[in-house]
Design an enzyme around this catalytic site. Structure first.
Site, PDB file in Angstrom:
ATOM      1  N   SER A   1      24.512  26.325  18.720  1.00  0.00           N
ATOM      2  CA  SER A   1      23.844  25.022  18.721  1.00  0.00           C
ATOM      3  C   SER A   1      24.876  23.931  18.988  1.00  0.00           C
ATOM      4  O   SER A   1      26.074  24.135  18.799  1.00  0.00           O
ATOM      5  CB  SER A   1      23.119  24.806  17.396  1.00  0.00           C
ATOM      6  OG  SER A   1      23.982  25.079  16.335  1.00  0.00           O
ATOM      7  N   CYS A   2      24.401  22.796  19.419  1.00  0.00           N
ATOM      8  CA  CYS A   2      25.286  21.710  19.825  1.00  0.00           C
ATOM      9  C   CYS A   2      26.127  21.247  18.652  1.00  0.00           C
ATOM     10  O   CYS A   2      25.646  21.241  17.530  1.00  0.00           O
ATOM     11  CB  CYS A   2      24.482  20.561  20.400  1.00  0.00           C
ATOM     12  SG  CYS A   2      24.397  20.801  22.178  1.00  0.00           S
ATOM     13  N   PRO A   3      27.360  20.881  18.895  1.00  0.00           N
ATOM     14  CA  PRO A   3      27.976  20.618  20.202  1.00  0.00           C
ATOM     15  C   PRO A   3      28.657  21.832  20.844  1.00  0.00           C
ATOM     16  O   PRO A   3      29.320  21.666  21.857  1.00  0.00           O
ATOM     17  CB  PRO A   3      29.037  19.574  19.860  1.00  0.00           C
ATOM     18  CG  PRO A   3      29.515  20.009  18.511  1.00  0.00           C
ATOM     19  CD  PRO A   3      28.295  20.555  17.801  1.00  0.00           C
TER      20      PRO A   3
ATOM     21  N   ASN B   1      22.500  18.096  26.786  1.00  0.00           N
ATOM     22  CA  ASN B   1      23.890  17.709  26.510  1.00  0.00           C
ATOM     23  C   ASN B   1      24.847  18.261  27.557  1.00  0.00           C
ATOM     24  O   ASN B   1      25.747  17.553  28.014  1.00  0.00           O
ATOM     25  CB  ASN B   1      24.322  18.184  25.119  1.00  0.00           C
ATOM     26  CG  ASN B   1      23.654  17.387  24.015  1.00  0.00           C
ATOM     27  OD1 ASN B   1      23.131  16.304  24.258  1.00  0.00           O
ATOM     28  ND2 ASN B   1      23.647  17.924  22.817  1.00  0.00           N
TER      29      ASN B   1
END
Lengths: 68, 355
Positions: free
Chosen positions: A10-12, A41
């Protein structure tokens, strides 16, 4: 073209993985992402660096072709 | 695309900032239209997990945020049950984030709302928050990762939002099951319908824009991306304008609503929150949204925050308004930061050896 699979992250993290991969392969890479946040992103990051990004939707994931 | 994202984030931020001022006018405590940490803490109190008599209330804002994010993610195809990325570590990080927030007296969202109300103690907190995020980014750049999540069943993904529904039904049908403060911040609240409605709106908007208080600063450090920070700026601007319009703007360090002027502890409390938020992949608000979208890992972080809130009041770790933390709270924050640093270093070292 080298493929980077970020599914499950998952981000980042997908952005950081893309950043590292583009340093090693500055000509371009394909990035597999499995959620909308990462898709947006990574796309935004690569676009900011001047790459063009094409997204192809698969089953529950997207493949982003990042190239000059 | 960047400009469109920023536009949506600014609108979301403006909605949150304005809704927060309205909720305060309708009865919520000062500069506390929203506070994810305080409201999870109040809910923990209502559920008898701690018995601090002044902070007990099942906050409908939290339930609204979860349900709004769950509903919109289900409708838009973003509801994806997944989990298995270091759940116990996430529980512990959530626990420490909550202790840091309750020493500062607010989550990052309330920090921005406090700034909008003129509370300069929040500026000290912001510096600590930025420092914590900066430290977290150093670990991220060196390979920190809590690991891959895998797909989970629909039932697993729906368990967290369903629990929020059950909590709300019980709150309406059998209020005698819960504890409710008769004085103090827990006794101050907007009408249920307004609180729930505001929560729903924030849940929907924050899910669509992925608004995150920590993410905005993190993205600037990591990739020089200023998109997410625009939401942060808009919340500040809207709450500043709202507070000035409502006559509740007062600039200074002293006598600010539910705060304390102990600079070191405001700084360190928010440092723990910033570092922990980067390790979790988002601030407490973002964890609620991700949990509602089906992330078991973020649900674990939220449960960790709830346990941390209970501990904070059962063991006198939380600050008192006006006077700040006692010795227990000071020790807990320092120990929490050490544990976060040790965990981040350990995970980063393991990942680098793997690479």
């Amino acid at each position: 073209m080298r493929t980077l699979d970020t599914s499950g992250y998952s981000c980042p993290e997908p952005v950081i993985m893309t950043k590292k991969a583009l340093k090693e392969s500055p000509e371009g890479i394909a990035v597999i992402v499995d959620n909308r946040a990462s898709k947006e992103n990574v796309t935004r990051y690569a676009s900011a660096l001047g790459y063009s990004v094409e997204a192809a939707e698969g089953s529950g994931c997207w493949t982003l072709r990042i190239s000059r | 695309m960047g400009i469109r994202d920023k536009g949506k984030l600014c609108i979301t931020g403006a909605i949150i900032g304005a809704a927060a001022v309205v909720l305060t006018l309708l009865g919520n405590p000062g500069n506390m239209g929203f506070c994810i940490a305080c409201f999870i803490r109040d809910t923990a109190g209502a559920l008898h997990l701690h018995t601090a008599p002044i902070v007990e209330y099942a906050r409908p804002e939290i339930i609204g945020i979860i349900l709004g994010a769950f509903a919109i993610s289900a409708v838009r195809g973003d509801f994806r049950p997944r989990g298995g990325s270091s759940p116990v570590l996430r529980f512990i990080i959530g626990f420490i984030v909550m202790i840091g927030a309750l020493v500062f007296l607010g989550c990052p969202l309330r920090m921005v709302l406090r700034l909008g109300g003129g509370d300069l103690n929040a500026l000290v907190g912001l510096l600590g928050f930025i420092a914590g995020i900066g430290i977290g980014c150093i670990f991220l750049n060196n390979g920190f990762s809590l690991g891959k999540a895998g797909r989970q069943s629909g039932l697993e993904g729906a368990a967290f939002p369903s629990s929020a529904v059950l909590l709300f039904v019980l709150f309406l049908a059998f209020p005698s099951l819960f504890l409710f403060s008769e004085s103090g911040p827990g006794s101050m609240h907007a009408p249920v319908a307004a609180a729930l409605g505001a929560g729903l709106a924030v849940g929907v908007a924050a899910e669509r824009t992925r608004l995150c208080m920590a993410g905005g600063i993190r993205d600037i450090f990591l990739v020089r991306d200023f998109t997410l920070i625009s939401g942060f700026a808009a919340i500040f601007a809207a709450s500043l304008i709202g507070n000035i319009a409502a006559g509740s703007f007062r600039i200074g360090f002293a006598d600010q609503p539910i705060s304390h002027p102990m600079h070191l502890w405001n700084f360190l409390g928010m440092l723990a929150v910033g570092l922990g938020s980067v390790m979790l992949g988002g601030c407490p608000l973002r964890q609620l949204i991700l949990a509602a979208e089906g992330s078991s890992d973020s649900a674990m972080a939220v449960l960790g925050m709830m346990a941390g809130a209970a501990a904070a009041h059962n063991f006198s770790l939380a600050s008192s308004a006006g006077t700040g933390p006692g010795i227990n709270g000071k020790i807990a924050v320092v120990a929490g930061i050490i544990i976060l640093l040790a965990a981040a270093a350990g995970v980063t070292y393991r990942e680098r050896r793997k690479a």
